[in-house]
Write a protein that holds these residues in place. Structure first.
Motif, short mmCIF file in Angstrom:
data_model
loop_
_atom_site.label_atom_id
_atom_site.label_comp_id
_atom_site.label_asym_id
_atom_site.label_seq_id
_atom_site.Cartn_x
_atom_site.Cartn_y
_atom_site.Cartn_z
N LYS A 66 0.86 -1.17 0.00
CA LYS A 66 0.00 0.00 0.00
C LYS A 66 0.90 1.23 0.00
CE LYS A 66 -3.59 2.36 2.52
NZ LYS A 66 -4.40 2.42 3.74
N ILE A 67 0.93 1.94 -1.12
CA ILE A 67 1.77 3.13 -1.25
C ILE A 67 0.96 4.26 -1.86
CG2 ILE A 67 3.97 1.90 -1.43
CD1 ILE A 67 3.81 2.23 -4.45
N ARG A 68 1.54 5.44 -1.86
CA ARG A 68 0.91 6.62 -2.47
C ARG A 68 1.71 6.95 -3.72
NH1 ARG A 68 -2.37 10.92 -0.71
NH2 ARG A 68 -1.78 12.93 -1.58
N ILE A 69 1.04 6.94 -4.87
CA ILE A 69 1.71 7.18 -6.15
C ILE A 69 1.26 8.53 -6.69
CG2 ILE A 69 2.01 6.36 -8.51
CD1 ILE A 69 1.31 3.55 -7.49
N CYS A 70 2.25 9.39 -6.97
CA CYS A 70 1.99 10.69 -7.57
C CYS A 70 2.63 10.68 -8.95
CB CYS A 70 2.62 11.80 -6.75
SG CYS A 70 2.27 11.69 -5.00
N ALA A 71 1.85 10.90 -9.99
CA ALA A 71 2.37 10.83 -11.35
C ALA A 71 1.64 11.81 -12.25
CB ALA A 71 2.23 9.42 -11.89
N LEU A 72 2.27 12.11 -13.40
CA LEU A 72 1.60 12.95 -14.39
C LEU A 72 0.41 12.23 -14.98
CD1 LEU A 72 4.54 14.59 -16.35
CD2 LEU A 72 2.95 15.68 -14.78
N SER A 73 0.57 10.93 -15.26
CA SER A 73 -0.56 10.15 -15.77
C SER A 73 -0.38 8.68 -15.39
CB SER A 73 -0.69 10.29 -17.28
OG SER A 73 0.41 9.71 -17.93
N ILE A 74 -1.48 7.95 -15.45
CA ILE A 74 -1.45 6.54 -15.08
C ILE A 74 -2.42 5.81 -16.00
CG2 ILE A 74 -3.16 6.89 -13.26
CD1 ILE A 74 -1.64 4.66 -11.70
N SER A 75 -2.02 4.64 -16.45
CA SER A 75 -2.90 3.87 -17.34
C SER A 75 -4.09 3.32 -16.55
CB SER A 75 -2.12 2.73 -18.00
OG SER A 75 -1.83 1.72 -17.08
N ASP A 76 -5.15 3.03 -17.26
CA ASP A 76 -6.38 2.55 -16.60
C ASP A 76 -6.15 1.23 -15.89
OD1 ASP A 76 -7.79 4.75 -17.47
OD2 ASP A 76 -8.50 3.77 -19.29
N LYS A 77 -5.42 0.30 -16.53
CA LYS A 77 -5.16 -1.00 -15.90
C LYS A 77 -4.29 -0.85 -14.66
CE LYS A 77 -5.69 -4.40 -19.54
NZ LYS A 77 -5.06 -5.52 -20.22
N ALA A 78 -3.31 0.05 -14.70
CA ALA A 78 -2.46 0.28 -13.54
C ALA A 78 -3.28 0.86 -12.39
CB ALA A 78 -1.31 1.21 -13.89
N ARG A 79 -4.22 1.73 -12.71
CA ARG A 79 -5.09 2.31 -11.69
C ARG A 79 -5.93 1.23 -11.01
NH1 ARG A 79 -6.43 7.55 -11.02
NH2 ARG A 79 -5.60 8.11 -13.06
N GLU A 80 -6.46 0.30 -11.82
CA GLU A 80 -7.25 -0.81 -11.26
C GLU A 80 -6.41 -1.69 -10.34
OE1 GLU A 80 -9.19 -3.09 -14.33
OE2 GLU A 80 -9.92 -1.26 -15.31
N LYS A 81 -5.20 -2.02 -10.78
CA LYS A 81 -4.33 -2.88 -9.98
C LYS A 81 -3.93 -2.19 -8.68
CE LYS A 81 -2.28 -5.68 -13.64
NZ LYS A 81 -1.01 -6.08 -14.28
N ALA A 82 -3.68 -0.89 -8.73
CA ALA A 82 -3.29 -0.15 -7.53
C ALA A 82 -4.47 -0.07 -6.55
CB ALA A 82 -2.81 1.24 -7.90
N LYS A 83 -5.68 0.08 -7.08
CA LYS A 83 -6.86 0.12 -6.20
C LYS A 83 -7.03 -1.21 -5.46
CE LYS A 83 -8.91 4.06 -7.64
NZ LYS A 83 -8.89 5.24 -6.86
N GLY A 84 -6.59 -2.30 -6.08
CA GLY A 84 -6.67 -3.62 -5.45
C GLY A 84 -5.84 -3.73 -4.19
N THR A 85 -4.76 -2.98 -4.10
CA THR A 85 -3.92 -2.99 -2.90
C THR A 85 -4.22 -1.81 -1.99
OG1 THR A 85 -2.16 -1.74 -3.97
CG2 THR A 85 -2.02 -4.14 -4.09
N LYS A 86 -5.29 -1.07 -2.31
CA LYS A 86 -5.70 0.12 -1.54
C LYS A 86 -4.65 1.23 -1.60
CE LYS A 86 -9.23 -1.92 1.12
NZ LYS A 86 -9.74 -2.82 0.16
N SER A 87 -3.82 1.22 -2.65
CA SER A 87 -2.85 2.29 -2.84
C SER A 87 -3.58 3.55 -3.31
CB SER A 87 -1.81 1.89 -3.88
OG SER A 87 -0.99 0.87 -3.38
N GLU A 88 -3.00 4.69 -2.97
CA GLU A 88 -3.62 5.96 -3.32
C GLU A 88 -2.90 6.53 -4.54
OE1 GLU A 88 -4.76 10.07 -1.01
OE2 GLU A 88 -3.75 8.46 0.06
N ILE A 89 -3.66 7.03 -5.51
CA ILE A 89 -3.09 7.58 -6.72
C ILE A 89 -3.56 9.03 -6.85
CG2 ILE A 89 -3.00 7.41 -9.22
CD1 ILE A 89 -3.79 4.40 -8.71
N VAL A 90 -2.59 9.95 -6.92
CA VAL A 90 -2.91 11.37 -7.04
C VAL A 90 -2.02 12.00 -8.10
CG1 VAL A 90 -3.71 11.63 -4.67
CG2 VAL A 90 -1.33 12.01 -5.18
N SER A 91 -2.40 13.18 -8.55
CA SER A 91 -1.55 13.91 -9.49
C SER A 91 -0.43 14.58 -8.70
CB SER A 91 -2.36 14.95 -10.25
OG SER A 91 -2.73 16.00 -9.38
#
Length: 109
Positions: A66-91
Motif C-alpha cells: 500500500k503506497i501513495r503514487i503521484c504521477a503525471l498520468s497513469i494507465s487505466d489497468k495500472a489504476r485498477e491494480k493499484a486500487k486492489g492494494t488500496k494504494s492511493e493515486i494522485v496527481s
C-alpha cells in the motif's frame, strides 16, 4: 509547455523549495519523462512510501504494497491494480498542494 495542468504543476513546484528537483524534471524536455511499470515501483519502495513519478505509470506486474503514487498520468489497468492494494493515486499537483515541504517523498526516475 502548452498543457495548462502541467504549467500549473511546474509553477506550484517552483514555489516550494522541496519540489525543486521535480520542477526541473517537469520543465525540461519530455524525453526526460519516465514510464514506470508497477513491478518496478513495487521493487523500489516500502510499505507506506510516497512515490513521485515524472511521467506515466504502466500496468505490467503487480503491486503488493500500500503506497501513495503521484504521477503525471497513469494507465487505466495500472489504476485498477493499484486500487486492489488500496494504494492511493494522485496527481503531482495535488501532492504539492497537500505536502508543500515535500516531506517523505521519493522521486523515481
Amino acid at each position: 509547455k502548452t498543457n495548462p495542468i502541467l504549467v500549473e504543476t511546474i509553477y506550484a513546484a517552483r514555489k516550494n523549495r522541496g519540489w525543486n528537483e521535480v520542477a526541473k524534471l517537469l520543465s525540461g524536455s519530455t524525453r526526460r519523462y519516465t514510464s514506470k511499470n508497477l513491478f518496478e515501483i513495487n521493487s523500489k519502495t516500502k510499505e507506506g512510501d510516497t512515490v513521485v513519478i515524472v511521467g506515466k505509470v504502466l500496468s505490467q506486474g503487480e503491486l503488493t504494497k500500500k503506497i501513495r503514487i503521484c504521477a503525471l498520468s497513469i494507465s487505466d489497468k495500472a489504476r485498477e491494480k493499484a486500487k486492489g492494494t488500496k494504494s492511493e493515486i494522485v496527481s503531482i499537483l495535488e501532492e504539492i498542494t497537500k505536502n508543500s515541504k515535500a516531506e517523505g517523498i521519493r522521486v523515481l526516475r
